[in-house]
Design a protein around this motif. Sequence first.
Motif, short mmCIF file in Angstrom:
data_model
loop_
_atom_site.label_atom_id
_atom_site.label_comp_id
_atom_site.label_asym_id
_atom_site.label_seq_id
_atom_site.Cartn_x
_atom_site.Cartn_y
_atom_site.Cartn_z
N SER A 1 0.83 -1.21 0.00
CA SER A 1 0.00 0.00 0.00
C SER A 1 0.86 1.25 0.00
CB SER A 1 -0.91 -0.02 1.22
OG SER A 1 -1.66 1.17 1.32
N ASP A 2 1.89 1.27 0.85
CA ASP A 2 2.79 2.44 0.92
C ASP A 2 3.55 2.63 -0.39
OD1 ASP A 2 1.96 2.92 3.48
OD2 ASP A 2 3.76 2.17 4.46
N ALA A 3 3.97 1.53 -0.99
CA ALA A 3 4.73 1.62 -2.24
C ALA A 3 3.88 2.23 -3.35
CB ALA A 3 5.23 0.23 -2.66
N MET A 4 2.63 1.77 -3.47
CA MET A 4 1.79 2.28 -4.53
C MET A 4 1.40 3.74 -4.27
SD MET A 4 1.96 -0.29 -6.41
CE MET A 4 1.02 0.42 -7.74
N SER A 5 1.10 4.06 -3.02
CA SER A 5 0.75 5.46 -2.72
C SER A 5 1.97 6.35 -2.80
CB SER A 5 0.12 5.57 -1.33
OG SER A 5 1.04 5.14 -0.33
N GLY A 6 3.18 5.77 -2.70
CA GLY A 6 4.41 6.54 -2.81
C GLY A 6 4.89 6.72 -4.23
N GLY A 7 4.16 6.20 -5.20
CA GLY A 7 4.49 6.45 -6.60
C GLY A 7 5.18 5.34 -7.33
N PHE A 8 5.44 4.21 -6.69
CA PHE A 8 6.03 3.09 -7.42
C PHE A 8 5.06 2.64 -8.50
CE2 PHE A 8 8.84 2.89 -3.81
CZ PHE A 8 10.03 2.40 -4.33
N ASP A 9 5.62 2.31 -9.64
CA ASP A 9 4.77 1.93 -10.77
C ASP A 9 4.34 0.47 -10.72
OD1 ASP A 9 4.95 4.43 -12.56
OD2 ASP A 9 7.03 4.03 -12.04
N GLY A 10 5.03 -0.33 -9.94
CA GLY A 10 4.65 -1.73 -9.82
C GLY A 10 5.37 -2.39 -8.66
N VAL A 11 4.79 -3.48 -8.18
CA VAL A 11 5.38 -4.27 -7.10
C VAL A 11 5.40 -5.72 -7.54
CG1 VAL A 11 5.16 -5.08 -4.73
CG2 VAL A 11 4.64 -2.69 -5.27
N MET A 12 6.56 -6.34 -7.38
CA MET A 12 6.70 -7.75 -7.74
C MET A 12 7.13 -8.53 -6.51
SD MET A 12 9.28 -9.56 -10.52
CE MET A 12 8.47 -8.89 -11.96
N LEU A 13 6.54 -9.70 -6.32
CA LEU A 13 6.95 -10.61 -5.26
C LEU A 13 7.65 -11.80 -5.88
CD1 LEU A 13 3.69 -10.75 -3.08
CD2 LEU A 13 5.48 -9.00 -3.10
N LEU A 14 8.82 -12.12 -5.37
CA LEU A 14 9.54 -13.31 -5.81
C LEU A 14 9.65 -14.25 -4.61
CD1 LEU A 14 12.46 -11.86 -7.97
CD2 LEU A 14 10.30 -12.82 -8.75
N GLY A 15 8.99 -15.39 -4.69
CA GLY A 15 8.98 -16.33 -3.58
C GLY A 15 9.22 -17.75 -4.02
N CYS A 16 9.31 -18.64 -3.05
CA CYS A 16 9.59 -20.05 -3.30
C CYS A 16 8.38 -20.72 -3.94
CB CYS A 16 9.93 -20.76 -1.99
SG CYS A 16 11.21 -19.97 -1.03
N LYS A 17 8.62 -21.88 -4.51
CA LYS A 17 7.53 -22.66 -5.10
C LYS A 17 6.70 -23.28 -3.99
CE LYS A 17 9.96 -23.66 -9.42
NZ LYS A 17 10.44 -24.69 -10.35
N HIS A 18 5.39 -23.20 -4.14
CA HIS A 18 4.52 -23.83 -3.16
C HIS A 18 3.66 -24.89 -3.84
CE1 HIS A 18 0.97 -21.56 -4.48
NE2 HIS A 18 1.69 -20.45 -4.45
N GLY A 19 2.87 -25.54 -3.05
CA GLY A 19 2.09 -26.66 -3.55
C GLY A 19 2.56 -27.96 -2.92
N GLU A 20 2.27 -29.08 -3.57
CA GLU A 20 2.58 -30.38 -2.97
C GLU A 20 4.08 -30.57 -2.77
OE1 GLU A 20 2.19 -34.95 -4.42
OE2 GLU A 20 0.34 -33.80 -4.38
N ASP A 21 4.87 -30.21 -3.78
CA ASP A 21 6.33 -30.32 -3.66
C ASP A 21 6.92 -28.95 -3.34
OD1 ASP A 21 6.35 -33.03 -4.17
OD2 ASP A 21 6.53 -32.77 -6.33
N TYR A 22 6.43 -28.36 -2.25
CA TYR A 22 6.83 -27.01 -1.88
C TYR A 22 8.33 -26.92 -1.61
CZ TYR A 22 7.10 -28.80 2.87
OH TYR A 22 7.45 -29.52 3.99
N GLN A 23 8.87 -25.73 -1.83
CA GLN A 23 10.27 -25.49 -1.54
C GLN A 23 10.45 -24.35 -0.54
OE1 GLN A 23 12.57 -25.20 -5.18
NE2 GLN A 23 11.42 -26.86 -6.11
N CYS A 24 9.36 -23.84 0.00
CA CYS A 24 9.44 -22.76 0.97
C CYS A 24 10.09 -23.27 2.26
CB CYS A 24 8.04 -22.22 1.26
SG CYS A 24 8.00 -20.95 2.55
N HIS A 25 11.14 -22.61 2.70
CA HIS A 25 11.81 -23.02 3.94
C HIS A 25 10.89 -22.91 5.14
CE1 HIS A 25 15.27 -23.10 1.48
NE2 HIS A 25 16.17 -22.97 2.42
N PHE A 26 9.88 -22.05 5.01
CA PHE A 26 8.95 -21.86 6.12
C PHE A 26 7.56 -22.39 5.76
CE2 PHE A 26 12.21 -18.55 6.68
CZ PHE A 26 12.67 -18.92 7.94
N ILE A 27 7.53 -23.40 4.92
CA ILE A 27 6.38 -24.23 4.63
C ILE A 27 5.31 -23.54 3.80
CG2 ILE A 27 4.70 -25.86 5.56
CD1 ILE A 27 7.64 -26.45 6.29
N LYS A 28 4.71 -22.46 4.33
CA LYS A 28 3.54 -21.87 3.70
C LYS A 28 3.71 -20.40 3.33
CE LYS A 28 0.22 -24.88 6.10
NZ LYS A 28 -0.36 -25.50 4.93
#
Length: 735
Positions: free
Chosen positions: A647-674
């Motif tokens: 919310s702060d990024a968009m209201s501060g004028g950033f043109d876009g926000v991208m999230l890069l995270g681990c693969k989830h699902g049955e064969d998840y690779q997230c170190h913190f599970i979910k």
Amino acid sequence: MTKKQAVYFCSGCGIGEALDLAALTKVANKEFKIQDVKEHPFLCSPEGVALIKQDIEAGFNTLIIAACSDRVCYDVFNFGPAVIVERVPLRERVAWVQEPGDEDTNMMAEDYMRMGLSRAKATELPEPFMAENPSRTILVVGSGLAGLTAAWEAANAGYEVVLVEKSAKLGGWAGQAYKLPPTKEPYTDLEENPIPALAKAVEDHPKIKVYKEATMEQISGGPGVFDAKIKQGGTVVDERIGAVVLAAGSRPYDPKKLDYLGFGKPNVVTQSDVEALANSGELKNVKRVAFIQCAGSRDANHLPYCSAACCVETLKQAVYLKEFNPEAQAYIFYKDIRATGKYEYFYKAVQQTGAVFIKTEIPGVEVSEDGGKLAVTGKDLILGEDVRIGDLDLVVLANGMQSNAAFGEEIAVEAEQEAAAAKEEEAVKPDQIIKSGLLNLAYRQGPEMPALKYGFPDSHFICFPYETRRTGIYAAGTVRATMQIPTAIEDGTGAALKAIQCVEAVIRGEAVHPRAGDTSYPEFFMQRCTQCKRCTEECPFGAINEDEKANPLPERTRCRRCGTCMGACPERIISFKDYSVPMIGGMGKAIEVPEEDEEKPRILIFACENDAIPALDMAGISRLKFAAWVRVIPLRCLGSLNLVWISDAMSGGFDGVMLLGCKHGEDYQCHFIKGSELAEIRLSKVSETLDRLGLESERCRMHQISIMDYFRIPQLIGDFMEKIDQLGPNPMKGF
């Protein structure tokens, strides 16, 4: 603490050639009022480190090192717990992925300096959580080979051990075996079963307390401060425990479900029955035996996985036949023979005994007319011919194994049921909890560990063997995964080592894993808590209980420092000394966002430190160029993502926000599970908010990425930039 800050620039590795370090120095001098700025051509050299240590001796305690990624030279720039070190990755994140000497490249570097300086300003030294009266005692539940090994190794390392076994005899299934497959050179001869002797040694060990015919009544608390109630006979005994090894073993797949392979007919038996026949000496009366492999295993209708030990057990029992009766004949019907590693020598030795191997589809078992003996029919897939082996005394089914953690009453986690009821389409799917009676945990999120893929309770299928979703509880042996004898020994040893690491980390006030050595822990500003229960519901590790009024009750030694609770809290009452909502938000606000007419868009990337940041580093090492408009903020886990940052990024004028995270699902690779899964759910809520505000939801995007996907990063960023170009600048720029 009163901070005395210093900034250090490394000009080596191409940084000095690519960037205007004098301009970066001005950021520290003018914007952050830090005058102590030094430059060195090789900062990680002994001379460079000596320069820094000299300043530490002079009283500097907050160091901003602008050089390589914090995943590099970690030990070199570790100056002890009394010094704050903030690393600014000018090499991998800027100099190696942008055009040297370019205006936009230097603007990127300046922003990274602002982000690092802002974070250093907000960071406080963590204060270790020192548990009250922590224990170093290791509890081992189950006394099969893995459990006995874990108890023996932990005791020999000097630790007190409590061993709980539900039966009257130690040793488990393998302890009842007539003999064992070979474990030493030349790997061709059977070995006398050493497990009974190991069981006696464990019972006699002065540091091991054994409870037989006992079960776990309850385990509460956390690592270092587990309170275990052990029920033996009509009494309950209390033990203070530091860590737990769950080695409750497995059980054979129910042969009654294998009637299509003839079970129920006379003399159609299982591998367990053959061990009993060998122990009693009755195997000497058997002359012709057919072994049917993968009886229920590798079968979508029964056990979809390989049970690992069945093939070697059959080879072993084929040798039994020859030992008891040299004239006996074994016929082995198989899909594939999986005698891995050194067992290849054993497989060849069994072939030389005259055993006949027949590769076939599911065979049929019938009672023949010649004296009521058994016969097995099938198609030989190698010769392409129908085959019938008759006049059989026994048919032996290799019926596989199932984790004992997968048996009992299935219950769903109460908290996650509530979340699903509140908004089913946005809830993370609840873990299946099997109330198996193995541990009976007094946890907010279930009395046992989640029964994960195929019913095994392992925590992370790639990175963390032994480590379950309950911190301080380690699974070993066939309760964790199907395995053979040598692997069970390794498992018991490995789990004992993990348990030892756990209790020692608790003594020091450190996290166990995956952020090993982290001395921070979540602090709750309870005056603003609304009892929404988001933190207790979303913690992947059951580290937060609740009282009767739904107030969170953190068990801090259970915490793995992922920050998922921090991201979940709408009131933002949860923080760490060195990781908080204001701190990360401040890093985003420190970035300069050009005006619309400058035509320099800005994209903010929140990247998981476990997969996405290493992938970005790999892209840097590979000199993969990408747009100079992006700025990356590392997160401990995408599960710690708080919506206010977007919310702060968009209201501060950033043109876009991208999230890069681990693969989830049955064969998840997230170190913190979910974490990655939760972030995706939260992002969907942001999209709705942006739509209401008149901002396109396409301005926020998430990608799942692993470290091996580093080559995709330029394309991912490029595709997002194309979309942003289509959408145009953020209309909130300048407001």
